[in-house]
Scaffold this motif. Structure first.
Motif, short mmCIF file in Angstrom:
data_model
loop_
_atom_site.label_atom_id
_atom_site.label_comp_id
_atom_site.label_asym_id
_atom_site.label_seq_id
_atom_site.Cartn_x
_atom_site.Cartn_y
_atom_site.Cartn_z
N ASP A 195 0.66 -0.58 -0.39
CA ASP A 195 0.02 0.00 -0.07
C ASP A 195 0.91 1.46 0.33
O ASP A 195 2.09 1.64 -1.30
CB ASP A 195 -1.25 0.16 0.94
CG ASP A 195 -2.37 0.74 0.70
OD1 ASP A 195 -2.37 2.02 1.63
OD2 ASP A 195 -3.05 0.08 0.35
N ASN A 196 0.43 2.74 0.96
CA ASN A 196 0.81 3.25 0.34
C ASN A 196 3.01 3.09 1.15
O ASN A 196 3.94 4.28 0.91
CB ASN A 196 0.32 4.44 1.93
CG ASN A 196 -0.74 4.70 0.79
OD1 ASN A 196 -0.43 5.09 -1.07
ND2 ASN A 196 -1.67 5.26 1.41
N PRO A 221 0.65 8.11 -2.15
CA PRO A 221 2.27 6.99 -2.82
C PRO A 221 1.65 6.00 -3.87
O PRO A 221 2.35 5.26 -4.38
CB PRO A 221 2.70 6.85 -1.32
CG PRO A 221 2.25 7.95 -0.71
CD PRO A 221 0.68 7.94 -0.77
N ARG A 222 1.01 5.01 -3.30
CA ARG A 222 0.42 3.27 -4.26
C ARG A 222 -0.07 4.25 -5.16
O ARG A 222 -0.34 3.68 -5.91
CB ARG A 222 -0.70 3.38 -3.17
CG ARG A 222 -2.08 3.90 -3.33
CD ARG A 222 -3.03 2.79 -2.25
NE ARG A 222 -4.53 2.82 -2.77
CZ ARG A 222 -5.49 2.91 -1.42
NH1 ARG A 222 -4.69 2.88 -0.59
NH2 ARG A 222 -6.48 3.75 -1.73
N HIS A 223 -0.71 5.30 -5.78
CA HIS A 223 -1.50 6.27 -6.93
C HIS A 223 0.75 5.89 -7.94
O HIS A 223 0.54 5.85 -9.08
CB HIS A 223 -1.60 7.11 -6.75
CG HIS A 223 -3.17 7.10 -6.54
ND1 HIS A 223 -3.80 8.10 -6.29
CD2 HIS A 223 -3.60 6.36 -5.81
CE1 HIS A 223 -5.17 8.38 -5.29
NE2 HIS A 223 -4.71 6.01 -5.99
N LYS A 265 4.69 10.69 -9.07
CA LYS A 265 5.32 11.77 -8.02
C LYS A 265 4.89 11.67 -6.29
O LYS A 265 5.29 12.76 -5.96
CB LYS A 265 5.52 13.05 -8.48
CG LYS A 265 5.78 12.94 -10.21
CD LYS A 265 7.07 12.69 -10.40
CE LYS A 265 7.92 12.85 -11.73
NZ LYS A 265 7.36 12.37 -12.77
N ASN A 266 4.00 11.27 -6.31
CA ASN A 266 3.17 11.68 -4.81
C ASN A 266 3.85 10.37 -3.54
O ASN A 266 4.05 12.05 -2.65
CB ASN A 266 2.10 10.31 -5.14
CG ASN A 266 0.15 10.38 -6.00
OD1 ASN A 266 0.17 11.88 -5.47
ND2 ASN A 266 0.89 9.47 -7.21
N ALA A 297 9.73 15.46 0.01
CA ALA A 297 9.31 16.74 0.73
C ALA A 297 8.99 16.89 1.44
O ALA A 297 9.32 18.20 2.61
CB ALA A 297 9.05 17.05 -1.09
N ALA A 298 7.64 17.19 2.01
CA ALA A 298 7.38 17.77 3.10
C ALA A 298 7.50 16.93 4.04
O ALA A 298 7.18 17.93 5.26
CB ALA A 298 5.43 17.82 3.00
#
Length: 746
Positions: free
Chosen positions: A394-395, A538-540, A732-733, A739-740
């Protein structure tokens, strides 16, 4: 004048051999059936007791009982059943053993089900009767049609399955044309897969109507086994195997992701366990004979099977005592030997479990150690899912894939479940896998400067005792869903008690849009709204990533899925976790039959993936050439890369497939009760990607028919929902999350 309806004749075949204490009860249970148009054919073979006389006395009072005596030296149960089938006059056949008995409505329930669902055979559940107790055994509930019928024997996936015994079932008689059981022990185990190759459809009825008598056994009296019988038993067990390993059976199992049935090793293990209990009572000649014959049996099985099937078979074998190197010491001083072995076993268990015991003992004190333990910003820890022991998913997996080759980051994957080095997906640079319940795991929990999770931490071992406001550690909440249901602090406190402890821990909480960010602030971080950042999921990234760049386990699963679906369209049904709530959205058998016909008419496939937390409570199964079980796939994301449409209810995975602009149907027959009990973060109309509420099966059917016809195009409602809940549609998720995270404060 009203007349009773005419029901077809059912022939019940019962082989009989030396069961004078039980045969009357067995026969009377058949003759007392509420389904009266039956004949009971008892084939008495080589009986030396009064079994035949008992049956003849019963037949004098009931003409439906036919007794055939084959006298001394007659063959066993297999040929007796063949003879009974040949004599049968009924349109349907059933088998009952001479030491078992059936419930009064056994035949009526099976017949009604067979006619109602238009299947070739029906199987009921079994009640095992022991000397001091009984045990009900469920085999699920549902229908199996098409090529899966022949292989869904003793599957261990928890869904509808057939057992290999011929008893406990009702068959159409024509299934037995030109096919017979062999004269061997375990004859029905060998026969059933051959018969099922002819069966186009079977219904699994989850009602205990057949009583299997385990108090008596004419087959498994191991203490009475003679040396001359060793070869007979092992040869019979070996003969049961080839029908389960035909080229066709292996291909079908591979296509549907099924393992060989437990039947293939159950008989040899039962035989071995039985002899292990009495082996010291046997002569040296018997022991040597068994050892030689067993080794020969194993070699023959290895020659028969493929390397993969042999690995599965051999890994499940019970070891005979005679093959142990210390067997002769054991035989000479069995009591002393067993005490020594028990002591050794305790020592081995102590070594295996002592570390876990100490770890669990220390874990509650982790909070205080965490206060002083230094953190490294270059150690990143990834939580994993208990149902997938190879890696994270997953993520967290999306983040891992983005940094796996960075040598400056030490990536720790904490694996739930059984830890096996041989199955881990070891890719990347500077990657360490650790079992969650271990000293190494606790060490890295204390040392990690960055921690990624996709769900709550408070209920989980180790993580639950990390400090609420740790210095120099960043906890990143990559929540596994775009929030439609109430979660965290917005959820009824009584449903999930831990959120008030959990919600204030996070340095960063990801979200997918301005609307989703506001909901995540309310759910996780009302006191620190700046901790919630719009980054995407992120999983996208794994949805958009080129196939050749996907991790190896994802690529393997995609190849497997494509083999199952071929060139057909595939729609996935994946409902959300219901917890203790009533699952009104679970399809009934008649509804599944209609869906089966619909998808067949469009040359398409209907795949079902039940939420992992609901699989233990879901007994129903429906397997056909058009309805697939996709529960063997651990990661939904890879399914959504391949499917052509999605049906769900309140699971936000539909946003994933909207990234691909594919059809989505939210099937919500319990919308009012679900909204009242669980609670939704939005009005259903605001997140539904279609105008109409699909709250009935009829509406679902109509919408699926439209989607299958190829007339789907994202309309304005679909586009509005997509843009409202997802700011990004790219790969780019994970980079935005990283970065965050680097900018965030602990």
């Amino acid at each position: 004048m009203n007349s009773k309806p005419t029901f077809p004749l059912i022939s019940v075949v019962m082989p009989v051999h030396n069961t004078e204490e039980q045969v009357a009860n067995a026969a009377q249970s058949v003759l007392a059936q509420t389904y009266e148009n039956l004949e009971l054919i008892c084939i008495v073979n080589d009986s030396s007791d009064s079994s035949e006389e008992i049956l003849l006395e019963l037949s004098a009072n009931d003409s439906r009982l036919v007794v055939i005596s084959n006298g001394k030296g007659a063959a066993g149960a297999g040929p007796a059943r063949n003879q009974g089938v040949a004599l049968a006059k009924g349109e349907f056949i059933s088998f009952v053993d001479d030491d078992d008995y059936v419930e009064a409505d056994f035949l009526s329930r099976l017949y009604k089900t067979l006619i109602e669902h238009n299947v070739d055979m029906v199987q009921c559940a079994i009640r095992y009767i022991f000397k001091t107790k009984s045990k009900n055994k469920s085999y699920g509930s549902g229908i199996i049609r098409g090529e899966q019928v022949s292989v869904r024997i003793d599957m261990s996936d928890g869904f509808a399955r057939l057992y290999p015994m011929v008893c406990g079932k009702l068959y159409k008689k024509e299934l037995f044309d030109d096919i017979e059981m062999k004269a061997m022990t375990f004859e029905d185990i060998e026969f059933t897969p051959r018969l099922l190759e002819r069966v186009e459809s079977a219904f699994i009825l989850d009602e205990q109507l057949y009583n299997y008598n385990k108090r008596y056994s004419t087959v498994t009296g191991w203490g009475e086994l003679k040396r001359s019988q060793i070869s007979e038993y092992l040869d019979s067990i070996f003969q049961t195997l080839p029908p389960y390993y035909t080229e066709s059976a292996c291909a079908i199992r591979a296509k549907y992701g099924l393992k060989p049935p437990t039947t293939v090793f159950a008989n040899i293990n039962n035989f071995t366990r039985g002899l292990n209990r009495v082996i010291f009572q046997k002569s040296p000649e018997f022991q040597s004979e068994f050892k030689l014959k067993y080794v020969d049996f194993v070699r023959r099985v290895e020659d028969l099977l493929s390397e993969e099937d042999w690995q599965f078979f051999s890994s499940n074998l019970v070891e005979p005592l005679v093959l142990r190197k210390d067997f002769w010491i054991q035989k000479k001083a069995p009591t002393r030997f067993f005490l020594k072995r028990i002591t050794a076993a305790k020592s081995k268990l102590a070594k295996a479990f002592s570390s876990k015991i100490y770890v669990r003992w220390l874990e509650p004190y982790l909070y205080w150690v965490d206060f002083i333990f230094p953190k490294s910003p270059n150690i990143w820890l990834f939580s994993s899912w208990a149902y997938y022991p190879q890696h994270t998913l997953d993520n967290p997996r999306g983040i891992f894939e983005a940094v796996k080759d960075d040598p400056n980051i030490k990536k720790i994957v904490a694996v739930h479940g059984k830890f096996d080095e041989n199955i881990l997906i070891k890719d990347g640079n500077n990657v360490v896998f650790v079992p969650v319940v271990s000293f190494r795991s606790l060490y890295y929990i204390l040392r990690a400067g960055v921690f990624f999770t996709g769900n709550a931490l408070s209920p989980k071992f180790g993580y639950r005792n990390m400090m609420k406001h740790p210095k120099r550690r960043k906890l990143v909440q990559l929540w596994h869903a775009i929030t439609l249901k109430k979660i965290g602090l917005t959820l009824d406190h009584n449903l999930e008690l831990y959120w008030h402890d959990d919600a204030n821990r996070y340095a960063l909480i990801t979200s997918t849009s301005d609307l989703d960010r506001q909901t995540m602030i309310e759910s996780f971080s009302p006191k620190r709204p700046d901790a919630v950042v719009v980054t995407g999921v992120p999983r996208h990234d794994l949805l958009h990533m080129p196939e050749e760049k996907l991790p190896v386990d994802y690529r393997e699963q995609i190849v497997n899925l494509r083999a199952r679906k071929g060139s057909k369209k595939l729609f996935l049904y994946a409902p959300t976790w219901r917890g203790p709530l009533d699952d009104k959205s679970e399809f009934t058998i008649p509804q599944l039959e209609k869906l089966d016909a619909l998808f067949e008419s469009y040359n398409a496939l209907f795949g079902q993936r039940i939420h992992l937390n609901n699989r233990k409570t879901t007994k129903r199964g429906f397997f056909t050439n058009n309805v697939l079980d996709l529960n063997s796939f651990p990661e939904t994301t890879l399914l959504l890369r391949e499917v052509d449409g999605l049906i769900t209810d309140y699971s936000s995975i539909y946003f994933d497939i909207m990234q691909r602009d594919k059809p989505v149907v939210l099937y919500q027959p319990d919308i009012e009760s679900y909204e009242y009990t669980r609670g939704l973060a939005y009005k259903s109309g605001s997140f539904r990607p279609h105008e109409e509420t699909i709250d009935s099966f009829e509406k679902l059917y109509a919408m699926l028919e439209m989607a299958l016809s190829g007339n789907f195009e994202p309309d304005q409602k679909y586009k509005d929902v997509k843009s409202k809940f997802m700011t990004f549609c790219d790969d780019k998720n994970a980079l935005r999350v990283i970065a965050a995270m680097r900018k965030s404060k602990p």
